[in-house]
Each structure stands twice: as structure tokens, then as C-alpha cells.
Enzyme design. Sequence first.
Site, PDB file in Angstrom:
ATOM      1  CG  ASP A 180      -1.338   2.224   7.137  1.00 41.58           C
ATOM      2  OD1 ASP A 180      -1.890   2.141   6.025  1.00 41.58           O
ATOM      3  OD2 ASP A 180      -1.150   3.308   7.724  1.00 41.58           O
ATOM      4  CG  ASP A 237      -1.782   1.189   1.352  1.00 45.59           C
ATOM      5  OD1 ASP A 237      -2.409   1.541   0.351  1.00 45.59           O
ATOM      6  OD2 ASP A 237      -1.830   1.782   2.447  1.00 45.59           O
TER       7      ASP A 237
END
Length: 698
Positions: free
Chosen positions: A586, A384
Site C-alpha cells: 500500500d 507487505d
Amino acid sequence: MHPEVVQWGPGSCPKCGMALEPMDIAAEEAGPDPEYVSMRLRFWVSAALTLPVLLLGMFGEHAGLSVSGASRHWIELALASPVVLWGGWPFFERFWASLMNRSPNMFTLIGMGTGAAYLDSVAATVFPQWFPASFRDAGGAVPVYFEAAAVITTLVLLGQVLELRARQKTAGAIRELLKLAPQVAHRIEGAGAEADVKLDAVMPGNQLRVRPGERVPVDGTIREGASAVDESMLTGEPMPVEKGAGDNVTAGTLNTSGSFVMEAQRVGSETLLAHIVKLVSEAQRSRAPMQRLADKVAGIFVPAVVAAAIAAFAVWAIWGPEPRLAHALVSAVSVLIIACPCALGLATPMSIMVAVGRGAHAGVLIRNAEALETLAKVNVLVIDKTGTLTEGKPRVASLKAVKGSGIGEDELLKLAASVEQASEHPLARAIVLAAKEKGLTLEAATHFRATPGGGAEGRVAGRRVLAGTAKFLRSRNTSGLETAEPVPANGENAAASAVLLAVDEKFAGAILLSDHVKESALGAIRALQRDGLEILMVTGDRRETAEAIAQQLAIKRVQAEVPPDRKAEAVQRLKNEGKIVAMAGDGVNDAPALAAAHVGIAMGTGTDVAIESAGITLVKGDLQGIVRARRLSRATVGNIKQNLGFAFLYNALAIPIAAGVLYPALGLLLSPMIASAAMSFSSVSVIGNALRLRRAKL
């Protein structure tokens, strides 16, 4: 070996017979491990009684002792009986449990071997007239094997003592983590007075003072003062981190210089340190895929060894030299003892226990053994952007309100922050922070709803406010979007993100936010690429922003504007291509992809749901942690293979020798005592090799 086995209090596993691990470990040892104390006492008493038995058995006839053979046998019986019956009683209990549970294990072989040697010797001492000539030596006496039964029992006790001591060392990794948290906190009471209170009395919202040289008691945020905080015990980074008002601090970290006042936010079992301890404890009891091989082998190993012992007995009894039955018994007992699969059973769990503790001190938390083992085979890393490659702390760079809308820049920011204050997204937090820094008073938002990957909406002071992507606003029938100016695709704003605003279904303006790449990201990406990993960035952000970040980090493959549900689809497509996939993220929107990947890697600075969905958590949220985790994974897999290889090779060589295959050529027949010593040596070797992981360079 069998994490599904749970009971109250210490004891042994009904399946494998090994000592059970405590599920909860206290910072201070409540006292010596009762099983370790018991085994150690049994070992020392047995060793003291075994020594004279060994001397009598081996040298009695040649030491000038005026003791007849029959009398010597009675003395050996008196000395060996406490060793076998009391010292070895736990092994006979486990032997019986293995029969009752139909789960043959190493204690099945130990019980059969020592039991056969001892009972044969008792019968030879008490009823020698029962034995035929084939059991008698050249002098007509029936040989006894008290020394073999006693020495075997004593050596197995020694192996158990060493194993229990090694297991205590692995529990020490958790105990050291627990000791990081102080037992007392300095709570600021009314009128600025301070009171020392126990840690369990600290509540969220309490103001605590942390002085130089003290450890931070709970998770929280600094409100006054500044300092350099040493976070090395949690992150593995040796350099202290400068902290000031507004910065977060973590329980267990060391305040090195200045004094500060912090507000407690997460206490007790909610702190990061408590979460780390929980993860480490659970991971040490988990089972690695490699263990399945050992389980399969163990399932057929014990019956095969019993068959080999019976075959050895039969061959010696039919074709062996006189006394045939005596030689046959020695050979069968030697096969049973030397083939004890304790080294095979210890090979995987010992390595996993040590590796998990080592990872915890390097800022790498391992949820289960399968994730640790699989990480070594990963060849694609899906990653990500926000909060993973970038700091995840974007700041508002500029505002642009639509002319003629009647909404100025401050009003635009106020409306956006009012609706975004209920969102967990990093961009939302940045907008709220910018509004507060400008001194704007936020309104309460009603009918709030967040759409992952799209935006947020709600009613603020009677007005419907939308904040998100152009696609999100368009789906809510927003007019005027055609007047929105495109965000620059190059220059200093190339890596910026835009949040578009609509008020009462009319486009009102845009907020431009910028994020910075983490300092360690480039070095970590290069290290992983050199290690053969293919890096794929998958982000919900706009393409221009994603490609600008990818260019900075030399990432060649990018998928941008991907909604959360499609992140998991991207991972699944790679898996369908036969790739071994790890996913690093996250946020809440990363959780499905983290769960879908072979190995999910969560940033410790991210959301709880992301951490719960991952197999590995990086405490600091630093990508160098992936490099360390991969090194630990490879070291652990290599260590397990060494242990299993040693155990298999040991048994492949030892069983034929114990059966007497070398006797025709070399006249060598292995004594049961030598077999027991070799068996204990194999277990100690596996334990010693596993403990080497404590010094692995990450």
C-alpha cells in the site's frame, strides 16, 4: 478486441468490424445508442420483407399461387433487394474495409456469402439465358437464392442487435457507479447558512452537510457529528461502518443514520469513485493474453474458410449430382456463412467486460485484463505488513528519552513530530497525531529529506533532527547509539516498531509504536493458503515485529528489514525460480515491487503511486478482497475457456457439414439459411455465457 483503435464517435473497428466501445460513459445515457437504433430499424424492416420472400421461396410452388416461376423470381428480387442492399449495407461496408485493411474477419465471410447468393439470383432472374444446363433444375429453370440472402442478412442483423444490447448491459456497470455520486451538495456558507450547489462547484476545503439517507458527495473527512455509512457499493461489505469526527468518507457511499459535517478534500476527477470509474472503463477495453490465441486463429481462419468454400464448390461442381453448379454454389455459401468467426471474436472481450463490472461492485478494481487472467495462475503471494496485514494506523505506545541529554519526553516528541509532519509514512503520521493530542506546538522543518526504508531528517529550530532506524542514524554518524535499550522481543510490545531519535548527531531517545492486525487478515490468509498459495511477508520493519505479526497470522516465511529497492529484488528472485508472483502492498516503498510482480495488488487505502503501480486495487484495503479477486479471476478464465471451446468446437463440426460431408451417407445438404441461423445461435450462446459472470459468487 483491438483497444489500440480509437476514433471520434461511434462506429466499427477497421480490423475486426465489431462495434467500438465508448471511452467515456456518462451517468445518464445521452440517448439511445445510434448504432443500436440503426441496426434495430434495419432488422425489423428486413424481417418484415424477408418473411414473404421466405414463404415464396420455400412454398411458392405448393401454395396454390397463380404466379409463374419467372414472375415469382421478380417479386422475390423486389422484396429481397432492400433487405440485402439497405439492411445489409453496414456488413458490405465492413467487408470492403476488411479487404482494404488486409484484415479478414467475420464480415469478409458474410459479405462474400450473401453477395454471391444475391448476385447469382439477380443474374438468374434478369438473364436466365446465360446459365448452362448444369445450373438448371429438372424443369430447366435456374434456381434463385433470394430467400437465403435475405434470411442470412436478417439473422446477422438480429445477432448485431443482441450483441449491441449485451454491450449496453456491460456499460451499465460503469453507469451504476457514476450514479452513486449525488448531483447536489449542501455547502455551509458564512454564518452557518446552507446552500445547495452543483457538485462541480464544490472545492477542496468546503464544509458540506450530509443528511440521513443521502449519499456522500465528495471524498473528505468528518468534522462534526457521527453516523453509520453504508460502503457496500464500493467495498462489497454489507454492514454499515461507524464514522465520527476525524474519519474519512468516500463519494458515493450512503449515510444511513445521523447527520454530519464534512470537509471536502478530493473533488471531481480526484475522488475515489471517479478513479474507480476510470479504472473499470480502461480495463473493459484491455486485452487478455488469451485473446492472442483467438487473434492468431482469426488471422488464418478466414483464408482457410475461403479455401474450404472453394474446395467445396470444386468437389460439388465436378462430382456432385445435377444440377452440379447449383449444388456447388449452395455448399460454398453455406461454408462461408456458418464459419463466421463472430463467436470466436466475442469469446474473450465479452467475458472481460462483464467480469470487470462485476469486480467493481465487489470492491475489486481491475486495471487490465492481463492482471485478471494471471491472478488465477498465481502460486506465491508476497505481502507487505504495514497497512496491508496490519491496519496501518500505528499509535505511540511509549516514549523513552536518554537520561542526561537535556531533552524530556515532550520535547523529544515535539522534535520528532516537527520533522515527520512532511512524511507520508504511517509511523510518521502516528507521531504527529500523538504530538497534536498532547497539545504540542510543532515547528516548521527545513532541509527535510526522507530516505525510504530508513527515516527522515531536517532542521527544527536550528537543530538537526534525525528520526528512523538504528542503521539510518548510524549512517548519519550519530553517537551514543550503543546506549539504546533494545525493544522487547516478546510480550505485548513484540509487534511494536521503534523510531530512534537523534538531535545534533547525538542519540536522544526512542518512540515505541504499536500496530494492530486487521480483523479480516487471519481468515483471508487461511483461505489463500487453503487455495494453494504460498505466503511470503516482506517488510522493512524490524525482524522481531515482523515475526510477531507472522506468528499471529500463521505465515511461515518472513523477510524483515528489507529496504524498498530490495523488495522488488525479492519478487524478481521468486520469478526467476519460475513462480507466478502476486505482490500486495500500500505504500510508496511498495511501488517497485508491485510493478515487478506478475500481478500487483494495491490497497485502496494506500498511496496513489502504489495504486498506479498495481494491476488490481482493493477498494477497502481488506485482504478478503484478494480472495474475491482470485475467485473472480478463476471464474473469468473458466468462462473464456468455455466460450473459446464452444466457438472452436462449433466451427470444427459445422464447416464439414456445410461442405456436404454428410450428403453421401444421409443425403443431407445444409441450406445457407440454416447455416446463418446456426452462426447467429453460436454468437448469442457466447454472449449469454459471458453474462453469467454478473451473478458469479465472490
